[in-house]
Design a protein around this motif. Structure first.
Motif, PDB file in Angstrom:
ATOM      1  N   ARG A   1     -28.609 -41.149  74.887  1.00 55.37           N
ATOM      2  CA  ARG A   1     -29.671 -40.391  75.547  1.00 55.37           C
ATOM      3  C   ARG A   1     -30.718 -41.392  76.017  1.00 55.37           C
ATOM      4  O   ARG A   1     -30.947 -42.417  75.383  1.00 55.37           O
ATOM      5  N   ALA A   2     -31.409 -41.081  77.090  1.00 55.34           N
ATOM      6  CA  ALA A   2     -32.443 -41.974  77.607  1.00 55.34           C
ATOM      7  C   ALA A   2     -33.563 -42.181  76.591  1.00 55.34           C
ATOM      8  O   ALA A   2     -34.082 -43.285  76.456  1.00 55.34           O
ATOM      9  N   THR A   3     -33.933 -41.130  75.866  1.00 57.23           N
ATOM     10  CA  THR A   3     -35.007 -41.273  74.883  1.00 57.23           C
ATOM     11  C   THR A   3     -34.596 -42.220  73.768  1.00 57.23           C
ATOM     12  O   THR A   3     -35.398 -43.024  73.305  1.00 57.23           O
ATOM     13  N   GLY A   4     -33.348 -42.145  73.315  1.00 57.67           N
ATOM     14  CA  GLY A   4     -32.865 -43.051  72.283  1.00 57.67           C
ATOM     15  C   GLY A   4     -32.810 -44.481  72.761  1.00 57.67           C
ATOM     16  O   GLY A   4     -33.164 -45.418  72.031  1.00 57.67           O
ATOM     17  N   GLU A   5     -32.392 -44.674  74.004  1.00 56.39           N
ATOM     18  CA  GLU A   5     -32.344 -46.030  74.567  1.00 56.39           C
ATOM     19  C   GLU A   5     -33.751 -46.602  74.693  1.00 56.39           C
ATOM     20  O   GLU A   5     -33.994 -47.761  74.355  1.00 56.39           O
ATOM     21  N   ALA A   6     -34.686 -45.791  75.159  1.00 58.61           N
ATOM     22  CA  ALA A   6     -36.075 -46.259  75.272  1.00 58.61           C
ATOM     23  C   ALA A   6     -36.633 -46.618  73.900  1.00 58.61           C
ATOM     24  O   ALA A   6     -37.289 -47.650  73.735  1.00 58.61           O
ATOM     25  N   LEU A   7     -36.356 -45.785  72.912  1.00 58.19           N
ATOM     26  CA  LEU A   7     -36.856 -46.049  71.561  1.00 58.19           C
ATOM     27  C   LEU A   7     -36.253 -47.328  70.989  1.00 58.19           C
ATOM     28  O   LEU A   7     -36.974 -48.156  70.430  1.00 58.19           O
ATOM     29  N   SER A   8     -34.952 -47.530  71.141  1.00 61.58           N
ATOM     30  CA  SER A   8     -34.346 -48.748  70.592  1.00 61.58           C
ATOM     31  C   SER A   8     -34.851 -49.988  71.319  1.00 61.58           C
ATOM     32  O   SER A   8     -35.097 -51.022  70.701  1.00 61.58           O
ATOM     33  N   ARG A   9     -35.048 -49.889  72.619  1.00 56.64           N
ATOM     34  CA  ARG A   9     -35.595 -51.034  73.370  1.00 56.64           C
ATOM     35  C   ARG A   9     -37.048 -51.307  72.975  1.00 56.64           C
ATOM     36  O   ARG A   9     -37.474 -52.454  72.916  1.00 56.64           O
ATOM     37  N   TRP A  10     -37.801 -50.235  72.737  1.00 56.68           N
ATOM     38  CA  TRP A  10     -39.194 -50.426  72.322  1.00 56.68           C
ATOM     39  C   TRP A  10     -39.247 -51.120  70.968  1.00 56.68           C
ATOM     40  O   TRP A  10     -40.026 -52.056  70.768  1.00 56.68           O
ATOM     41  N   CYS A  11     -38.414 -50.685  70.039  1.00 60.66           N
ATOM     42  CA  CYS A  11     -38.365 -51.335  68.717  1.00 60.66           C
ATOM     43  C   CYS A  11     -37.982 -52.803  68.866  1.00 60.66           C
ATOM     44  O   CYS A  11     -38.558 -53.681  68.210  1.00 60.66           O
TER      45      CYS A  11
END
Length: 141
Positions: free
Chosen positions: A28-38
């Motif tokens: 999901r885009a939200t999961g990808e954004a969260l993992s990249r942010w971390c």
């Protein structure tokens, strides 16, 4: 790449954070954004060559705050998520609070609904407030 410990740490964090999502936000885009942010936080932005927020901006900043792309392969939606997650914070709402709420909402949640769940802010205000650059209801790591 492997000679740069910050990049290795960042890549490890990206994968570790995705594993910690319990399958709720993977692909999901939200999961990808969260993992990249971390990864950006842990690695001191050592993976800046993977930045997607500039592409989101170049494509007219489409609204992926109120909706979520059902893929982790769409740089514009991931870029919107990255920009939203790096938006200035409201006192008490940090990424360490926001990320578990995102994971709990799973593939049904959006950035706006997660913000609503944590702050009580009006969901329909998330996108226009974010675009206006207000610090009225956001967070950072």
């Amino acid at each position: 790449m492997f000679g740069n410990s910050a990049r290795v740490s960042a890549l490890f964090e990206a994968e570790l954070s995705e594993c910690s999502m319990g399958g709720n936000l993977c692909e999901r885009a939200t999961g990808e954004a969260l993992s990249r942010w971390c990864a950006a936080v842990v690695g001191g932005n050592a993976l800046s060559d993977f930045a997607t927020a500039p592409q989101w901006a170049r494509t007219g900043m489409p609204n992926y705050v109120d909706q979520t792309a059902p893929t982790d392969q769409m740089p514009t939606s991931t870029g919107c998520g990255m920009a939203f997650l790096s938006w200035p914070d409201e006192p008490g709402i940090r990424l360490s609070t926001f990320s578990p709420a995102m994971v709990a909402s799973g593939d049904q949640g959006t950035l706006a609904t997660t913000l609503w769940d944590l702050t009580g802010a009006v969901t329909s205000n998330a996108w226009p407030t974010f675009l206006a650059g207000s610090s009225g209801a956001a967070r950072r790591p």
